[in-house]
Every structure is written in C-alpha cells, then in structure tokens.
Design a protein around this motif. Structure first.
Motif, PDB file in Angstrom:
ATOM      1  N   TRP A 153       0.826  -1.206   0.000  1.00 11.72           N
ATOM      2  CA  TRP A 153       0.000   0.000   0.000  1.00 11.72           C
ATOM      3  C   TRP A 153       0.862   1.258   0.000  1.00 11.72           C
ATOM      4  N   SER A 154       0.312   2.343  -0.506  1.00 14.31           N
ATOM      5  CA  SER A 154       0.996   3.630  -0.464  1.00 14.31           C
ATOM      6  C   SER A 154       1.163   4.078   0.987  1.00 14.31           C
ATOM      7  N   TRP A 155       2.345   4.611   1.295  1.00 21.27           N
ATOM      8  CA  TRP A 155       2.581   5.096   2.655  1.00 21.27           C
ATOM      9  C   TRP A 155       1.630   6.237   2.994  1.00 21.27           C
ATOM     10  N   ARG A 156       1.334   7.062   2.020  1.00 20.68           N
ATOM     11  CA  ARG A 156       0.406   8.162   2.278  1.00 20.68           C
ATOM     12  C   ARG A 156      -0.981   7.623   2.632  1.00 20.68           C
ATOM     13  N   THR A 157      -1.406   6.600   1.909  1.00 17.75           N
ATOM     14  CA  THR A 157      -2.704   5.991   2.203  1.00 17.75           C
ATOM     15  C   THR A 157      -2.718   5.399   3.610  1.00 17.75           C
ATOM     16  N   ILE A 158      -1.618   4.736   3.975  1.00 19.61           N
ATOM     17  CA  ILE A 158      -1.512   4.140   5.311  1.00 19.61           C
ATOM     18  C   ILE A 158      -1.647   5.209   6.384  1.00 19.61           C
ATOM     19  N   TYR A 159      -0.891   6.295   6.235  1.00 25.71           N
ATOM     20  CA  TYR A 159      -0.902   7.332   7.266  1.00 25.71           C
ATOM     21  C   TYR A 159      -2.213   8.099   7.303  1.00 25.71           C
ATOM     22  N   ILE A 160      -2.796   8.358   6.145  1.00 26.25           N
ATOM     23  CA  ILE A 160      -4.089   9.052   6.125  1.00 26.25           C
ATOM     24  C   ILE A 160      -5.160   8.182   6.785  1.00 26.25           C
ATOM     25  N   GLY A 161      -5.206   6.907   6.392  1.00 26.52           N
ATOM     26  CA  GLY A 161      -6.201   5.999   6.962  1.00 26.52           C
ATOM     27  C   GLY A 161      -6.021   5.811   8.455  1.00 26.52           C
ATOM     28  N   CYS A 162      -4.770   5.612   8.882  1.00 26.73           N
ATOM     29  CA  CYS A 162      -4.506   5.394  10.309  1.00 26.73           C
ATOM     30  C   CYS A 162      -4.798   6.636  11.135  1.00 26.73           C
ATOM     31  N   THR A 163      -4.489   7.806  10.584  1.00 26.76           N
ATOM     32  CA  THR A 163      -4.747   9.045  11.318  1.00 26.76           C
ATOM     33  C   THR A 163      -6.244   9.267  11.495  1.00 26.76           C
ATOM     34  N   ALA A 168      -2.149  16.280  11.904  1.00 29.45           N
ATOM     35  CA  ALA A 168      -0.916  15.738  11.325  1.00 29.45           C
ATOM     36  C   ALA A 168      -1.130  15.240   9.900  1.00 29.45           C
ATOM     37  N   ILE A 169      -2.380  14.993   9.543  1.00 33.85           N
ATOM     38  CA  ILE A 169      -2.693  14.496   8.206  1.00 33.85           C
ATOM     39  C   ILE A 169      -2.332  15.530   7.134  1.00 33.85           C
ATOM     40  N   LEU A 170      -2.232  16.796   7.535  1.00 32.36           N
ATOM     41  CA  LEU A 170      -1.900  17.866   6.594  1.00 32.36           C
ATOM     42  C   LEU A 170      -0.474  17.756   6.067  1.00 32.36           C
ATOM     43  N   PHE A 171       0.362  16.994   6.747  1.00 28.40           N
ATOM     44  CA  PHE A 171       1.771  16.896   6.370  1.00 28.40           C
ATOM     45  C   PHE A 171       2.104  15.588   5.653  1.00 28.40           C
ATOM     46  N   VAL A 172       1.096  14.785   5.379  1.00 33.36           N
ATOM     47  CA  VAL A 172       1.331  13.497   4.718  1.00 33.36           C
ATOM     48  C   VAL A 172       1.935  13.681   3.329  1.00 33.36           C
ATOM     49  N   GLY A 173       1.688  14.831   2.714  1.00 40.26           N
ATOM     50  CA  GLY A 173       2.248  15.106   1.398  1.00 40.26           C
ATOM     51  C   GLY A 173       3.768  15.140   1.377  1.00 40.26           C
ATOM     52  N   TRP A 174       4.383  15.232   2.542  1.00 39.76           N
ATOM     53  CA  TRP A 174       5.848  15.198   2.624  1.00 39.76           C
ATOM     54  C   TRP A 174       6.392  13.786   2.397  1.00 39.76           C
TER      55      TRP A 174
END
Length: 209
Positions: free
Chosen positions: A59-69, A185-191
C-alpha cells in the motif's frame, strides 16, 4: 523532508495526560484492569506490525498514514462517549478496552513504514550515524509532545478533585483539543513518498543532482 514528516507527525501526537486518572477516579478502574489494558495493547501493537508486513506492505505510505490518522481520530472521539457515559450498554471497561487498545493496533501498522523509510534514507557507510540521528529526531519529537501534553493539563480543570466530583467538562474539552491536534498531522502526509520505490527514486535523483 521525510525526516521532517517523522518529527512533525510525532510531535502532533499529543496525548490526553489526564486519561488514566479519569479511568481510575472517574470510572473506578482497578490496577488489574489497567494492566489488562496495557498487556492487550502490547499484543495488538505487535499484531499491527504483522498486519502491515503481510497485508499492507504494498500500500501507499500516504494511504496508510491518512487511513490510520483518521481511524485514530475516530477512536479518540469515542473517548468522548465514554466520558459522557454513552457506551450503548457495553460495560465501561470493555468500551475502553476497544477504544484504547485499537489505537495501539493502528500505531503498530504505522511503525514499519517509518522504519523502512529510515533504512532507505541511510547513506551507505554511515548507517550507524544515520540511525542515531533518526532516533534522536524521533525521540525528541515524542519527548516534546509529552511535555506539551503535560502543559495542557493546566488549561482546563482536569484535576483529581474535579474528576472525583463528576465534573468532566475539562476532560471533554481536553479530549476534543488533543484529538484535533492529532488529526491535523494528516496535513503533512504530502511530505511522504508514496512507496519505497518512490523514495529510492528521490534518493537517486538527489545524488545525480
């Protein structure tokens, strides 16, 4: 940039420093029950790591972090129901067990992507120094987050006397605030790069430039 994400994300995971006091003084949890919460959370933390390794590794790391957050925010808001006493007929202990423990499961899922990212950021021949730097940055963010959490206790009345008297208004406000901060923190997932392969490409591009 990726290291900056790790720092900012961990910094914004500000916890509710009065939560354990509420469980004990407000809901009457015993030391045995608190130990059960801790032990089950450790098990689910491990299961979260295993879940990512075997089922979410592609899975995409961004997807993981967005979903988990988002999921973490949902479980945090469930604490508001527990504070209000709205547990839908579920005993408070079991409601808290599902609420607290699954947050650790989500944390376990997030653990491996960060570790993989840090490994691939290590320059060849400097693994030890890089690991020390990454660990320092990660731990400093967590330490500062804990300090912020402690300072927030003085903004609203979440004292032992207030909790014992049944005044949970401060707990409600503190829980809402910390939940919003965590979700921000989801606002910084684009990094983050999307995958390990994207990170490798970024690393090669930086070398060529």
């Amino acid at each position: 940039q990726q290291l900056g994400f790790v720092y900012v994300y961990n910094l914004l995971q500000v916890g509710n420093g009065a939560w354990r006091n509420f469980l004990v003084l407000g809901l009457g949890f015993t030391s045995f029950q608190l130990n059960i919460l801790y032990n089950v959370s450790v098990v689910l933390l491990y299961l979260g790591v295993i879940t990512y390794k075997y089922y979410l590794i592609s899975w995409s790391w961004r997807t993981i972090y967005i979903g988990c957050t988002i999921l973490n925010g949902i479980f945090s808001f469930l604490q508001l129901l527990l504070i209000e006493g709205t547990t839908f007929g579920i005993p408070p202990f079991w409601f808290a067990l599902g609420d607290d423990v699954f947050a650790d499961f989500i944390g376990g899922i997030q653990f491996l992507p960060t570790t993989i990212m840090m490994v691939h950021l290590c320059p060849a021949g400097s693994e030890g120094a890089s690991y020390a730097m990454f660990t320092t940055v990660n731990n400093s963010a967590l330490t500062l987050s804990s300090a912020v959490s402690a300072q927030l206790l003085s903004i609203w009345d979440v004292s032992e006397d207030a909790i014992k008297s049944g005044d949970y208004s401060g707990m409600m406000k503190l829980t809402v605030f910390t939940t919003v901060v965590q979700i921000s923190a989801i606002l910084f997932v684009g990094w983050l790069p999307h995958t390990k392969e994207d990170l490798v490409e970024l690393k090669q591009d930086s070398r060529s430039s």
